[in-house]
Write a protein that holds these residues in place. Sequence first.
Motif, PDB file in Angstrom:
ATOM      1  N   SER A 140       0.834  -1.193   0.000  1.00  0.00           N
ATOM      2  CA  SER A 140       0.000   0.000   0.000  1.00  0.00           C
ATOM      3  C   SER A 140       0.873   1.249   0.000  1.00  0.00           C
ATOM      4  N   VAL A 141       0.409   2.289  -0.666  1.00  0.00           N
ATOM      5  CA  VAL A 141       1.157   3.539  -0.719  1.00  0.00           C
ATOM      6  C   VAL A 141       1.307   4.144   0.672  1.00  0.00           C
ATOM      7  N   THR A 142       0.271   3.983   1.490  1.00  0.00           N
ATOM      8  CA  THR A 142       0.304   4.548   2.844  1.00  0.00           C
ATOM      9  C   THR A 142       0.070   3.457   3.880  1.00  0.00           C
ATOM     10  N   LYS A 143       0.381   3.812   5.114  1.00  0.00           N
ATOM     11  CA  LYS A 143       0.095   2.918   6.235  1.00  0.00           C
ATOM     12  C   LYS A 143      -0.364   3.765   7.413  1.00  0.00           C
ATOM     13  N   LYS A 144      -0.946   3.124   8.398  1.00  0.00           N
ATOM     14  CA  LYS A 144      -1.409   3.829   9.581  1.00  0.00           C
ATOM     15  C   LYS A 144      -0.249   4.026  10.557  1.00  0.00           C
ATOM     16  N   TYR A 145      -0.227   5.179  11.188  1.00  0.00           N
ATOM     17  CA  TYR A 145       0.818   5.508  12.163  1.00  0.00           C
ATOM     18  C   TYR A 145       0.159   6.122  13.384  1.00  0.00           C
ATOM     19  N   THR A 146       0.575   5.679  14.572  1.00  0.00           N
ATOM     20  CA  THR A 146       0.031   6.201  15.820  1.00  0.00           C
ATOM     21  C   THR A 146       0.945   7.305  16.346  1.00  0.00           C
ATOM     22  N   VAL A 147       0.388   8.474  16.531  1.00  0.00           N
ATOM     23  CA  VAL A 147       1.163   9.641  16.963  1.00  0.00           C
ATOM     24  C   VAL A 147       1.683   9.431  18.384  1.00  0.00           C
ATOM     25  N   GLU A 198      -5.466  20.835  13.497  1.00  0.00           N
ATOM     26  CA  GLU A 198      -4.283  21.693  13.584  1.00  0.00           C
ATOM     27  C   GLU A 198      -3.208  21.097  14.479  1.00  0.00           C
ATOM     28  N   VAL A 199      -3.622  20.430  15.562  1.00  0.00           N
ATOM     29  CA  VAL A 199      -2.666  19.877  16.534  1.00  0.00           C
ATOM     30  C   VAL A 199      -2.857  18.372  16.619  1.00  0.00           C
ATOM     31  N   LEU A 200      -1.784  17.618  16.452  1.00  0.00           N
ATOM     32  CA  LEU A 200      -1.852  16.162  16.580  1.00  0.00           C
ATOM     33  C   LEU A 200      -2.008  15.780  18.044  1.00  0.00           C
ATOM     34  N   GLN A 201      -2.816  14.759  18.295  1.00  0.00           N
ATOM     35  CA  GLN A 201      -3.054  14.283  19.650  1.00  0.00           C
ATOM     36  C   GLN A 201      -2.303  12.980  19.890  1.00  0.00           C
ATOM     37  N   ASP A 202      -1.804  12.800  21.102  1.00  0.00           N
ATOM     38  CA  ASP A 202      -1.150  11.561  21.487  1.00  0.00           C
ATOM     39  C   ASP A 202      -2.104  10.388  21.241  1.00  0.00           C
TER      40      ASP A 202
END
Length: 634
Positions: free
Chosen positions: A144-151, A180-184
Amino acid sequence: MIKFFSVLCFAFVFNLNAVTAQNFSTHQVKKGETINGIASRYGVGVSDIYALNPDAKKELKANTILIIPISKAKKTEIFTTKELVGYKEHKTSRKETLYSISKRYDVTEDDIKKHNTFLYANTLNKGDKLQIPVFKIVKEEAKSVTKKYTVLPKEGKWRVAYKFGITVQELEDLNPGMGEVLQDGQEINVPNIGGDNVKVFDEKYSYYNVLPKEGFYRLKVKLGLEQAQLEALNPELKETGLKEGMVLKIPYTNSMNVAGEPIAKKTQLVTKITNFDTKHIAIMLPFRLNRVDFDSIRDVKGSIKKDPYLDASLDFYTGVLTALDSLKSLGLSVKVDVYDTKYQVSEVLKILNENNFKDVDAVIGPLTSETFDKVASELRAFHVPVISPIGTNLTLYDNVFQSRPSDDLLKDRIVNFVKADSIEKNIVIVSDTKNAAIANNLKQTFASAKAVYSRKGKTGNDLNFLYVEDIRSHLKPGRNYVFLETQSEGFASNVVSVLASLNSAATEVILVTTNFNPAFEGEQVSNDQLSKLQLHFATTTKSYEDMESNSFVKNYTKTYNATPSKRAVKGFDLTMDVVLRLATSKDLYQSVNNAPLTEHVENKFGYKKKLMGGYYNDATYIVKYQDLEIVEVK
């Protein structure tokens, strides 16, 4: 007419940006790539790419940025393998180049050279007969071009973009509506690249986000770094060149935060109060009142002198009381439960069992590690935040707030401070045997530094002194930073005296240490010499300024007829911070995002969340001796 044209241009740019953010990605052309190969890679038609990139029809230049329609792209990236099936003959005509021939037959220049090896040593000339390879293209479905990532905690958009080698805009293109802001713990889309290609974020460096129209010359003016230096830290620059939005690793600087953003500004909590509901907090301290002799004032004073825990608890509590008075003057109502933990885990369990903590907004304390751990672990079920006033080696449960920055953080801050000094400098490391490990660690950080150790006796024991020549030979004209790592007052006194004698206008000596401890404050060590050497160190607190105008000091002195101690100031600062955070946010947890940095009399609080854990204070001070005082380095 001009006004109409300007409005039209603005509308076009605005609409393009609005659509790009939702339905398009970008691709930077690499040398040798063809439009057919790029279209195949993203699973879109050549006409789709040409429709958005009309200039690509004329010439496809390396490093050109193409807009790729994500809405039409397939979910998987298609890689192609080539199988040679034969050749076409081609006779070179005038003005033809390898590039034009490669485009005509949809092969790469390297493919042509590989099958016409004379071109490696000779230029292409009119009349040359070439064998043009003909390939059978075998398409293969790949990952897949993308994958899921956990911040992760502390990760913003720029940091994730840096890790995966894309710009912030490209990250936003992959994640419409990400906020606007990534969450943990937030899940986002990132390029599906292998672990070896994911960049590692290194706290020892700063990071800069390239602005529009910035070239190497502008970066040299702004950052003081040559193109070769930037390419050494960011090897991909040699292939891609600079582009807007890319994140560059640069040498550490304390004037910029990550990605070239300014250091976080302090939040003035007093100006942001919105919640005037009564706050409920608990204070847990080891007063050990059961051991106090209350027969007379003299006996009470004697009990306080004999019991360090009672002395520390009372000091801290006077600061708490002063804070409650200040909060009352701001119109805030606070319900306070005060408990004597008696420095016993059994007493803590008794307190927890006999009282209802479900509705408590925050618990400050206990002071000691075992009792604190018990309170924090027991109150996790109710999600009650528990704040440690002094502990550092804590189990960071998800409800724990460690208000005192760790010793490792202090070491890193002073080391980074020295690294960030742009003036050419020489580094010398002086230590005794007990601190040899710290000296070796510093030597790894400053590879060219010279290490000097205490003189040894016949049995190999430290004599805790050095001769002038032991250090003089390692100093150089100009600026010299000397790290002194010791807990011996005698050794500190000796080294400080030697360095003071060698300090001059031609050979500037600045003393620093990663561990400021009582050895530097002993009677044998001259404060005058420490001032001349500008002793620098990182600390959790700074000395409050201008006692006469400091309202806390005035109120405290008026009430208790004494100057507040460090513990009293910590009690005041911590109580003010906790209650004001509760009055400006939904709860203490939310305040971490709403008020990333706060500062009071001597302490500042910049809480960061640990992955799968609680919160630690990331805010410190760099201070120095100056004119017989300790002042903040700003």
